[in-house]
Design a protein around this motif. Structure first.
Motif, PDB file in Angstrom:
ATOM      1  N   TRP A  45       0.796  -1.233   0.000  1.00  0.00           N
ATOM      2  CA  TRP A  45       0.000   0.000   0.000  1.00  0.00           C
ATOM      3  C   TRP A  45       0.827   1.282   0.000  1.00  0.00           C
ATOM      4  O   TRP A  45       0.251   2.367   0.103  1.00  0.00           O
ATOM      5  CB  TRP A  45      -0.918   0.041   1.238  1.00  0.00           C
ATOM      6  N   ASP A  60      -7.784   1.526  -0.514  1.00  0.00           N
ATOM      7  CA  ASP A  60      -9.200   1.566  -0.934  1.00  0.00           C
ATOM      8  C   ASP A  60      -9.998   2.297   0.124  1.00  0.00           C
ATOM      9  O   ASP A  60      -9.635   2.298   1.312  1.00  0.00           O
ATOM     10  CB  ASP A  60      -9.716   0.126  -1.088  1.00  0.00           C
ATOM     11  N   HIS A  74      -5.786  -7.436  -1.530  1.00  0.00           N
ATOM     12  CA  HIS A  74      -6.632  -6.527  -2.312  1.00  0.00           C
ATOM     13  C   HIS A  74      -7.982  -7.161  -2.599  1.00  0.00           C
ATOM     14  O   HIS A  74      -8.664  -6.774  -3.528  1.00  0.00           O
ATOM     15  CB  HIS A  74      -5.935  -6.142  -3.613  1.00  0.00           C
ATOM     16  N   ARG A 135     -19.122  -6.559 -10.003  1.00  0.00           N
ATOM     17  CA  ARG A 135     -18.654  -5.368  -9.298  1.00  0.00           C
ATOM     18  C   ARG A 135     -19.535  -4.156  -9.548  1.00  0.00           C
ATOM     19  O   ARG A 135     -19.138  -3.033  -9.235  1.00  0.00           O
ATOM     20  CB  ARG A 135     -17.235  -5.083  -9.763  1.00  0.00           C
ATOM     21  N   LYS A 168     -11.015   5.271 -11.236  1.00  0.00           N
ATOM     22  CA  LYS A 168     -10.762   3.911 -11.721  1.00  0.00           C
ATOM     23  C   LYS A 168     -12.014   3.318 -12.340  1.00  0.00           C
ATOM     24  O   LYS A 168     -13.101   3.847 -12.114  1.00  0.00           O
ATOM     25  CB  LYS A 168     -10.243   3.049 -10.576  1.00  0.00           C
ATOM     26  N   HIS A 169     -11.932   2.275 -13.090  1.00  0.00           N
ATOM     27  CA  HIS A 169     -10.768   1.538 -13.576  1.00  0.00           C
ATOM     28  C   HIS A 169     -10.691   1.859 -15.048  1.00  0.00           C
ATOM     29  O   HIS A 169     -11.588   1.471 -15.797  1.00  0.00           O
ATOM     30  CB  HIS A 169     -10.939   0.039 -13.363  1.00  0.00           C
ATOM     31  N   ARG A 179     -10.903 -10.901 -15.695  1.00  0.00           N
ATOM     32  CA  ARG A 179     -10.651  -9.456 -15.840  1.00  0.00           C
ATOM     33  C   ARG A 179      -9.188  -9.113 -16.070  1.00  0.00           C
ATOM     34  O   ARG A 179      -8.863  -8.036 -16.548  1.00  0.00           O
ATOM     35  CB  ARG A 179     -11.163  -8.696 -14.617  1.00  0.00           C
ATOM     36  N   TYR A 215      -7.225  -3.689 -15.331  1.00  0.00           N
ATOM     37  CA  TYR A 215      -6.554  -4.959 -15.605  1.00  0.00           C
ATOM     38  C   TYR A 215      -6.662  -5.390 -17.070  1.00  0.00           C
ATOM     39  O   TYR A 215      -5.756  -5.989 -17.630  1.00  0.00           O
ATOM     40  CB  TYR A 215      -7.218  -6.075 -14.789  1.00  0.00           C
ATOM     41  N   ASP A 247      -3.744  -0.739 -11.649  1.00  0.00           N
ATOM     42  CA  ASP A 247      -4.527  -1.537 -10.710  1.00  0.00           C
ATOM     43  C   ASP A 247      -3.560  -2.566 -10.123  1.00  0.00           C
ATOM     44  O   ASP A 247      -2.512  -2.878 -10.716  1.00  0.00           O
ATOM     45  CB  ASP A 247      -5.727  -2.203 -11.384  1.00  0.00           C
ATOM     46  N   SER A 367     -12.081  -5.672  -2.605  1.00  0.00           N
ATOM     47  CA  SER A 367     -11.122  -4.680  -2.115  1.00  0.00           C
ATOM     48  C   SER A 367     -11.768  -3.488  -1.423  1.00  0.00           C
ATOM     49  O   SER A 367     -11.117  -2.780  -0.674  1.00  0.00           O
ATOM     50  CB  SER A 367     -10.272  -4.178  -3.282  1.00  0.00           C
ATOM     51  N   GLU A 422     -16.646  -8.448  -6.153  1.00  0.00           N
ATOM     52  CA  GLU A 422     -15.525  -8.182  -7.057  1.00  0.00           C
ATOM     53  C   GLU A 422     -14.891  -9.538  -7.384  1.00  0.00           C
ATOM     54  O   GLU A 422     -14.869 -10.444  -6.557  1.00  0.00           O
ATOM     55  CB  GLU A 422     -14.513  -7.294  -6.327  1.00  0.00           C
TER      56      GLU A 422
HETATM   57  C1  BGC Z   1      -9.100  -3.584  -7.475  1.00  0.00           C
HETATM   58  C2  BGC Z   1      -8.934  -2.094  -7.258  1.00  0.00           C
HETATM   59  C3  BGC Z   1      -8.351  -1.858  -5.897  1.00  0.00           C
HETATM   60  C4  BGC Z   1      -7.032  -2.592  -5.784  1.00  0.00           C
HETATM   61  C5  BGC Z   1      -6.373  -2.411  -4.447  1.00  0.00           C
HETATM   62  C6  BGC Z   1      -7.838  -4.369  -7.182  1.00  0.00           C
HETATM   63  O1  BGC Z   1      -8.097  -5.724  -7.162  1.00  0.00           O
HETATM   64  O2  BGC Z   1      -9.508  -3.835  -8.800  1.00  0.00           O
HETATM   65  O3  BGC Z   1     -10.157  -1.448  -7.390  1.00  0.00           O
HETATM   66  O4  BGC Z   1      -8.225  -0.489  -5.688  1.00  0.00           O
HETATM   67  O5  BGC Z   1      -7.270  -3.980  -5.959  1.00  0.00           O
HETATM   68  O6  BGC Z   1      -7.084  -3.089  -3.484  1.00  0.00           O
END
Ligand code: BGC
Length: 757
Positions: A45, A60, A74, A135, A168-169, A179, A215, A247, A367, A422
């Motif tokens: 991070w 996040d 994540h 998502r 994003k994204h 993805r 991605y 990402d 995430s 997600e």
């Molecule tokens: C997600 C992002 C997220 C990142 C950090 C990814 O898997 O697509 O939206 O910000 O992880 O957690």
């Protein structure tokens, strides 16, 4: 912060990078290594501290701060510090309230600062192309305008607190299955008008500090390696000057990505890709100035974030909980309210049924999963307002009895958490069967039944709508949802939320139904610009609840629609009257259409919206300014936004299918009239008011010289004209048996163009 050595050198590099990037200006190998190091994370991070450039935390997002305290991940597994869980975008979007979204953004910014976060990873403004996308709960809408307006408000709010946003994204990430590899195959007009539109609005208006590339691949090229996307469009056209961050794990080949426009790879790679970047510069495969420029952007971001950092910042947990509850209440949509079953009177006896009443679903998985500071439980909140309350998770002899004996039943329905998240997509949009059976059983015992819905993605609602006389749609409401639901049930809040996504009659009707699943790694965006209501309206398909729909405990009339076309915008005014007996808020939606447009368009699309809160009997003018650009389409040949000349229909309505008033307004377009050429068809010439008589006269002359009776050429029957219509005028010589020369046709076209110019 005092800026010394490395920062100043990089600032110079940024200036350098903004002009030419050439190898003669490349820094020494040591400097390249430092610059490469700045371009990837130190940990999951954080960025690296290099020289005098500080490390910063990115986390996040979007609907709460997920600052992890233990093992990082994540996907929402590890623990994180308590933070307010505001309504996720699926619900917040339903408020149609940019001021409220900005306030939520401000609170998120404050919490980020309090938790030492420099960049909050949000908002998500991808378009909800298909209800199966796992998502969708993190995104605002199927419509680019509302996504853009609300996303911009979110960014403005967060950044007003000295914390960066990460839009994003980017881009065309509209599915979760596969993805990290799938390619979104989408034509440029569709990309520009639907999938890039919200990004463009937010970047050009709010300058988010960072943009997160997605991605997926776009037309075969990974977003992280897509120079057209990251440099041509994002920087050259839109003027983005912040950091492009990947990402998490989206970088396949950092050297290619940096060359394309990536600045920061996340998370950490243990320095491995830094070495690759340095080696590529060393070998001449990568321009050193590009690396310096990327590093300079990261340095600038790190400095900006740390200049605003303030370890004394704290936030008022109660106040933010209150805001979360207010936002949740404003986001609830009253889908149906037969015979004014709602609001309930405070003295009512209520039979509450369903597990979500005690164990609410209030956010999505992955995430964005926030550890809430507290959680309102709907059952407790109903208990605190009703006369008497019973509760059961499911149907037993007693539950049936209880429902019959009560004044009203409130049944909580929705998607269990394991059905959407997600990382994967749904395969259907149905509510679990047992829930529909539960609802049917309760309604049989107690016809006065209210259904309360919790879900991240759209669910099929035809059965619920048939059975339940009243329906409240909460989507996912965040930690204040329990109190918000009770506030709306008992009328402390008059609902004013509106759907930002169509509820289709069935999955098979959806625009992407046949094209959602990747095939050989490709997802074909075959429905083109016809996404969401644009599709259902163009095909005149019945839907269960339309885009923009939402009822109130009062009613509103619309009158006196006036549209004024200015040079840069349309000004739309409509008078709204509260005709009921409660104060309420009405969201006025403005749609435009252009019958006979030269490109394929939906019958109408959202171009603006406004709202008004009125006491009973009050009336007020709502004015909505619509930038002229909202009428434009992306012209592929000239590669620019183009407003067509024409008579536009402007509708004011309470939903995409409840258009109350309309007016026609003439707009002078900005299309330079393209001259006719020998490739222009007879049909195109005959459709043009200047060219048609010239061509008709020429055809008539030709008829006479051929010995046909006078006027025969000009008087060709409709069937004949339709047959000839697709012939390019230049080919007429081939059909004239030598009586028309190339030169004569060229002269004719020259005359037409002269008279048109
Ligand atoms: C997600 C992002 C997220 C990142 C950090 C990814 O898997 O697509 O939206 O910000 O992880 O957690």
């Amino acid at each position: 912060m005092k800026k010394t050595g490395l920062y100043l050198a990089l600032a110079a590099a940024l200036g350098l990078g903004m002009t030419a990037c050439n190898r003669t200006e490349s820094p020494a190998a040591g400097a390249t290594a430092e610059q490469a190091a700045l371009g990837s994370g130190e940990t999951f991070w954080t960025t690296k501290a290099v020289g005098d450039i500080p490390s910063i935390v990115l986390t996040d997002g979007p609907h709460g701060v997920r600052k992890q305290s233990g093992n990082p991940d994540h996907v929402g597994i590890g623990a994180s510090e308590p933070a307010t869980c505001f309504p996720p975008a699926v619900a917040l979007g339903q408020s149609w309230d940019p001021d409220l979204v900005r306030r939520v953004g401000e609170a998120l910014g404050t919490e980020s600062r309090a938790l030492g976060v420099g960049v909050l990873l949000g908002p998500g403004v991808n378009i909800k192309r298909d209800p199966r996308c796992g998502r969708n709960f993190e995104y605002f809408s199927e419509d680019p305008l509302i996504s853009g307006v609300l996303g911009a408000a979110w960014v403005a709010g967060v950044q007003s607190r000295g914390v960066g946003a990460s839009l994003k994204h980017f881009a065309a990430n509209n599915a979760e299955d596969d993805r990290m590899r799938a390619s979104s195959q989408v034509d440029e007009r569709t990309l520009r008008e639907i999938y890039l539109r919200a990004f463009e609005r937010i970047i050009t208006r709010e300058q988010p500090w960072t943009v997160m590339c997605s991605y997926n691949r776009i037309n075969g090229v990974y977003a992280a390696e897509n120079e057209w996307l990251l440099s041509t469009v994002l920087r050259d056209e839109w003027g983005f000057d912040g950091v492009v961050v990947s990402d998490w794990g989206a970088v396949r080949d950092r050297v290619t990505a940096v060359a394309a426009g990536l600045d920061l790879e996340m998370p950490a790679t243990g320095g491995m890709t830094d070495t690759e970047v340095s080696a590529a510069v060393e070998s001449g495969a990568l321009d050193a100035a590009v690396v310096a420029r990327a590093a300079a952007r990261v340095a600038r971001l790190a400095n900006k974030a740390s200049e605003h950092a303030d370890s004394t910042t704290s936030f008022d947990v109660d106040e933010h909980h209150g805001l979360a509850r207010t936002a949740a209440a404003r986001s609830i949509v009253l889908l149906k309210n037969e015979a004014d079953l709602l609001p309930l009177s405070p003295a009512s006896s209520v039979a509450v049924v369903g597990g979500f009443a005690t164990n609410p679903r209030y956010q999505g998985g992955g995430s964005s999963h926030v550890n809430p500071t507290r959680l309102d439980i709907p059952l407790d909140e109903i208990r605190s307002r009703a006369g008497s309350v019973s509760h059961a998770d499911g149907i037993t002899e007693d539950t049936l009895e209880a429902a019959r004996a009560a004044d009203v039943a409130v049944v909580f329905l929705g998607l269990p958490a394991e059905e959407e998240s997600e990382g994967f997509d749904r395969t259907h949009i149905d509510l679990p069967d047992q829930q529909l059976q539960l609802l049917a059983a309760v309604v049989q015992a107690q016809p006065r039944t209210v259904a309360v819905l919790s879900h991240g993605g759209v669910v099929r609602l035809d059965t619920v709508a048939e059975l339940a006389p009243a329906i409240l749609d909460g989507a996912l409401l965040g930690q204040g949802g329990g109190a918000a639901i009770a506030d709306v049930l008992f009328g402390a809040v008059n609902p004013s939320g509106r759907l930002t996504e169509t509820v289709p009659a069935r999955l098979q009707d959806c625009p992407g139904y046949l094209n959602f699943t990747p095939e050989d790694g490709r997802i074909i965006y075959g429905e083109r610009v016809f996404v969401g209501y644009r599709w259902y309206d163009a095909r005149d398909l019945a839907v269960t609840f339309p885009f923009g729909h939402g009822l109130s405990y009062t009613s509103f009339d619309y009158d006196d629609l006036v549209v004024h076309a200015g040079t840069h915008e349309l000004t739309v005014r409509v008078t709204v009257t509260n005709t009921g007996d409660r104060t309420g808020r009405e969201v006025v939606q403005i749609y435009a259409g252009l019958p006979g447009s030269r490109v394929s368009r939906p019958p109408q699309w959202l171009v603006g919206f406004g709202d008004v809160t009125l006491a009973p009997g009050d009336r007020r003018i709502v004015e909505v300014d619509i930038p002229r650009n909202e009428l434009a389409y992306w012209d592929v040949d000239s590669a620019r936004w183009t407003v067509e000349t024409g008579d536009y229909t402007v509708h004011a309505g309470a939903s995409s299918r409840d258009l109350r008033l309309h007016a026609t307004v003439g707009v002078t377009g900005d299309t330079a009239i393209a001259p006719f050429t020998l490739e222009s068809t007879i049909g195109e010439l005959l459709a043009d008011p200047v060219a048609a008589p010239i061509l008709a006269a020429a055809m008539s002359e030709l008829g006479q010289s051929d010995g046909q009776s006078e006027g025969q050429g000009a008087g060709l029957g409709t069937d004949m004209i339709r047959m000839l219509a697709s012939i390019p005028i230049g080919r007429i010589t081939s059909f004239s048996g030598g009586s028309v020369s190339h030169q004569q046709v060229a002269q004719l076209i020259g005359e037409v163009n002269r008279q048109r110019s």
